[in-house]
Scaffold this motif. Structure first.
Motif, PDB file in Angstrom:
ATOM      1  N   LEU A  93     -17.435  46.603  36.645  1.00 60.34           N
ATOM      2  CA  LEU A  93     -17.089  45.849  35.451  1.00 60.34           C
ATOM      3  C   LEU A  93     -15.787  45.114  35.757  1.00 60.34           C
ATOM      4  N   ILE A  94     -15.765  43.832  35.472  1.00 60.74           N
ATOM      5  CA  ILE A  94     -14.573  43.016  35.723  1.00 60.74           C
ATOM      6  C   ILE A  94     -14.086  42.431  34.409  1.00 60.74           C
ATOM      7  N   THR A  95     -12.795  42.526  34.167  1.00 61.95           N
ATOM      8  CA  THR A  95     -12.180  41.723  33.121  1.00 61.95           C
ATOM      9  C   THR A  95     -11.426  40.614  33.844  1.00 61.95           C
ATOM     10  N   TRP A  96     -11.838  39.388  33.556  1.00 59.13           N
ATOM     11  CA  TRP A  96     -11.269  38.208  34.218  1.00 59.13           C
ATOM     12  C   TRP A  96     -10.156  37.667  33.334  1.00 59.13           C
ATOM     13  N   HIS A  97      -8.927  37.829  33.791  1.00 57.50           N
ATOM     14  CA  HIS A  97      -7.779  37.393  33.005  1.00 57.50           C
ATOM     15  C   HIS A  97      -7.377  35.956  33.308  1.00 57.50           C
ATOM     16  N   ALA A  98      -7.531  35.548  34.570  1.00 58.01           N
ATOM     17  CA  ALA A  98      -7.104  34.194  34.938  1.00 58.01           C
ATOM     18  C   ALA A  98      -7.581  33.869  36.350  1.00 58.01           C
ATOM     19  N   ASP A  99      -7.613  32.591  36.647  1.00 57.62           N
ATOM     20  CA  ASP A  99      -7.856  32.119  38.007  1.00 57.62           C
ATOM     21  C   ASP A  99      -6.553  32.158  38.786  1.00 57.62           C
ATOM     22  N   ILE A 100      -6.664  32.241  40.094  1.00 59.55           N
ATOM     23  CA  ILE A 100      -5.505  32.067  40.957  1.00 59.55           C
ATOM     24  C   ILE A 100      -5.325  30.565  41.122  1.00 59.55           C
ATOM     25  N   SER A 128     -12.317  34.370  26.365  1.00 57.01           N
ATOM     26  CA  SER A 128     -12.583  33.117  25.664  1.00 57.01           C
ATOM     27  C   SER A 128     -13.712  32.362  26.372  1.00 57.01           C
ATOM     28  N   PRO A 129     -14.560  31.657  25.629  1.00 58.36           N
ATOM     29  CA  PRO A 129     -15.584  30.829  26.274  1.00 58.36           C
ATOM     30  C   PRO A 129     -14.970  29.730  27.143  1.00 58.36           C
ATOM     31  N   ASN A 130     -13.749  29.321  26.822  1.00 58.72           N
ATOM     32  CA  ASN A 130     -13.086  28.280  27.616  1.00 58.72           C
ATOM     33  C   ASN A 130     -12.834  28.728  29.054  1.00 58.72           C
ATOM     34  N   ILE A 131     -12.636  30.019  29.256  1.00 53.56           N
ATOM     35  CA  ILE A 131     -12.413  30.527  30.614  1.00 53.56           C
ATOM     36  C   ILE A 131     -13.658  30.287  31.465  1.00 53.56           C
ATOM     37  N   ILE A 132     -14.821  30.471  30.892  1.00 49.75           N
ATOM     38  CA  ILE A 132     -16.074  30.249  31.637  1.00 49.75           C
ATOM     39  C   ILE A 132     -16.179  28.784  32.036  1.00 49.75           C
ATOM     40  N   LYS A 133     -15.856  27.904  31.106  1.00 50.81           N
ATOM     41  CA  LYS A 133     -15.962  26.467  31.359  1.00 50.81           C
ATOM     42  C   LYS A 133     -14.942  25.980  32.385  1.00 50.81           C
ATOM     43  N   SER A 134     -13.747  26.559  32.363  1.00 50.52           N
ATOM     44  CA  SER A 134     -12.674  26.033  33.210  1.00 50.52           C
ATOM     45  C   SER A 134     -12.582  26.686  34.585  1.00 50.52           C
ATOM     46  N   SER A 135     -13.178  27.860  34.750  1.00 51.44           N
ATOM     47  CA  SER A 135     -13.056  28.562  36.023  1.00 51.44           C
ATOM     48  C   SER A 135     -14.151  28.143  36.999  1.00 51.44           C
ATOM     49  N   PRO A 136     -13.782  27.606  38.150  1.00 52.35           N
ATOM     50  CA  PRO A 136     -14.801  27.247  39.140  1.00 52.35           C
ATOM     51  C   PRO A 136     -15.514  28.477  39.703  1.00 52.35           C
ATOM     52  N   THR A 146     -19.712  38.303  29.385  1.00 49.63           N
ATOM     53  CA  THR A 146     -19.627  38.569  27.953  1.00 49.63           C
ATOM     54  C   THR A 146     -18.228  38.157  27.505  1.00 49.63           C
ATOM     55  N   VAL A 147     -18.156  37.466  26.383  1.00 45.72           N
ATOM     56  CA  VAL A 147     -16.866  37.068  25.823  1.00 45.72           C
ATOM     57  C   VAL A 147     -16.423  38.135  24.823  1.00 45.72           C
ATOM     58  N   ILE A 148     -15.272  38.724  25.088  1.00 47.71           N
ATOM     59  CA  ILE A 148     -14.666  39.688  24.165  1.00 47.71           C
ATOM     60  C   ILE A 148     -13.224  39.231  23.951  1.00 47.71           C
ATOM     61  N   PRO A 149     -12.948  38.628  22.803  1.00 49.56           N
ATOM     62  CA  PRO A 149     -11.576  38.157  22.554  1.00 49.56           C
ATOM     63  C   PRO A 149     -10.583  39.316  22.567  1.00 49.56           C
ATOM     64  N   LEU A 150      -9.374  39.021  23.011  1.00 50.97           N
ATOM     65  CA  LEU A 150      -8.328  40.042  22.982  1.00 50.97           C
ATOM     66  C   LEU A 150      -8.035  40.420  21.541  1.00 50.97           C
ATOM     67  N   GLY A 151      -7.720  41.663  21.355  1.00 50.10           N
ATOM     68  CA  GLY A 151      -7.392  42.130  20.020  1.00 50.10           C
ATOM     69  C   GLY A 151      -6.070  42.862  20.045  1.00 50.10           C
ATOM     70  N   ILE A 152      -5.699  43.334  18.916  1.00 50.88           N
ATOM     71  CA  ILE A 152      -4.475  44.116  18.812  1.00 50.88           C
ATOM     72  C   ILE A 152      -4.806  45.436  18.137  1.00 50.88           C
ATOM     73  N   ASN A 153      -3.991  46.409  18.403  1.00 54.14           N
ATOM     74  CA  ASN A 153      -4.105  47.676  17.720  1.00 54.14           C
ATOM     75  C   ASN A 153      -3.299  47.549  16.425  1.00 54.14           C
ATOM     76  N   PRO A 154      -3.963  47.509  15.283  1.00 49.27           N
ATOM     77  CA  PRO A 154      -3.225  47.281  14.022  1.00 49.27           C
ATOM     78  C   PRO A 154      -2.168  48.340  13.747  1.00 49.27           C
ATOM     79  N   ASN A 155      -2.365  49.567  14.256  1.00 50.39           N
ATOM     80  CA  ASN A 155      -1.370  50.616  14.033  1.00 50.39           C
ATOM     81  C   ASN A 155      -0.025  50.269  14.654  1.00 50.39           C
TER      82      ASN A 155
END
Length: 166
Positions: A93-100, A128-136, A146-155
């Motif tokens: 499982l990979i979480t893709w944070h950014a391109d190099i 974000s869906p934009n990451i898919i579009k912008s990452s070569p 799968t797109v899972i937006p970042l969230g915050i812990n409300p606590n």
């Protein structure tokens, strides 16, 4: 703790069961800590070069890892190269944070390994869906993403005492 580290902490706190984290220490010393009842192994690092930690202990100990799911947070060439060398078992499982983007020479040599690794991934998470579009690197892998937006812990925010508006 930076953004990726906090994200990993939130995931760990959500799962809580049979989970451990490996990463590189900022010091030339390996340490094991328990944070929120999660075992964190920080392997000794000689420092950072081109935004990449230099850690032989991370690479050598990577092969000892056992897990049903291996969750990688990219970009992390050290982790990708460690997996390439030892190919430990487990779903990827990979979480893709950014391109190099800045280290173009390093990317030239790393890119074939990254491409190989992404093909082996069972699932890739982007925020974000934009990451898919912008990452070569991701455009051809839409079926794994799968797109899972970042969230915050409300606590974490409920306890903030803001001054009352005047």
């Amino acid at each position: 703790i930076g953004g990726v580290e906090q994200h990993v902490r939130d995931i760990c706190n959500g799962i809580k069961k049979n989970i451990s984290v490996i990463c590189c220490n900022t010091k030339n010393k390996t340490s094991i800590e328990m944070i929120d009842d999660i075992k964190i192994t920080k392997y000794a690092s000689l420092g950072i070069f081109a935004s990449l930690p230099i850690s032989l202990p991370f690479i050598l100990n990577f092969r000892k890892q056992k897990a049903d799911v291996l969750h990688f947070h990219l970009p992390n060439p050290l982790a990708v190269m460690s997996y390439f060398l030892f190919r430990i078992k487990g779903k990827i499982l990979i979480t893709w944070h950014a391109d190099i983007t800045k280290q173009k020479i390093a990317l030239f040599f790393y890119k074939p390994f990254l491409k190989w690794f992404l093909k082996r991934a069972d699932k890739i998470i982007v925020t974000s869906p934009n990451i898919i579009k912008s990452s070569p690197h991701l455009k051809k892998l839409k079926d794994k993403i799968t797109v899972i937006p970042l969230g915050i812990n409300p606590n974490d925010y409920l306890s903030i005492n803001l001054p009352k508006p005047t």
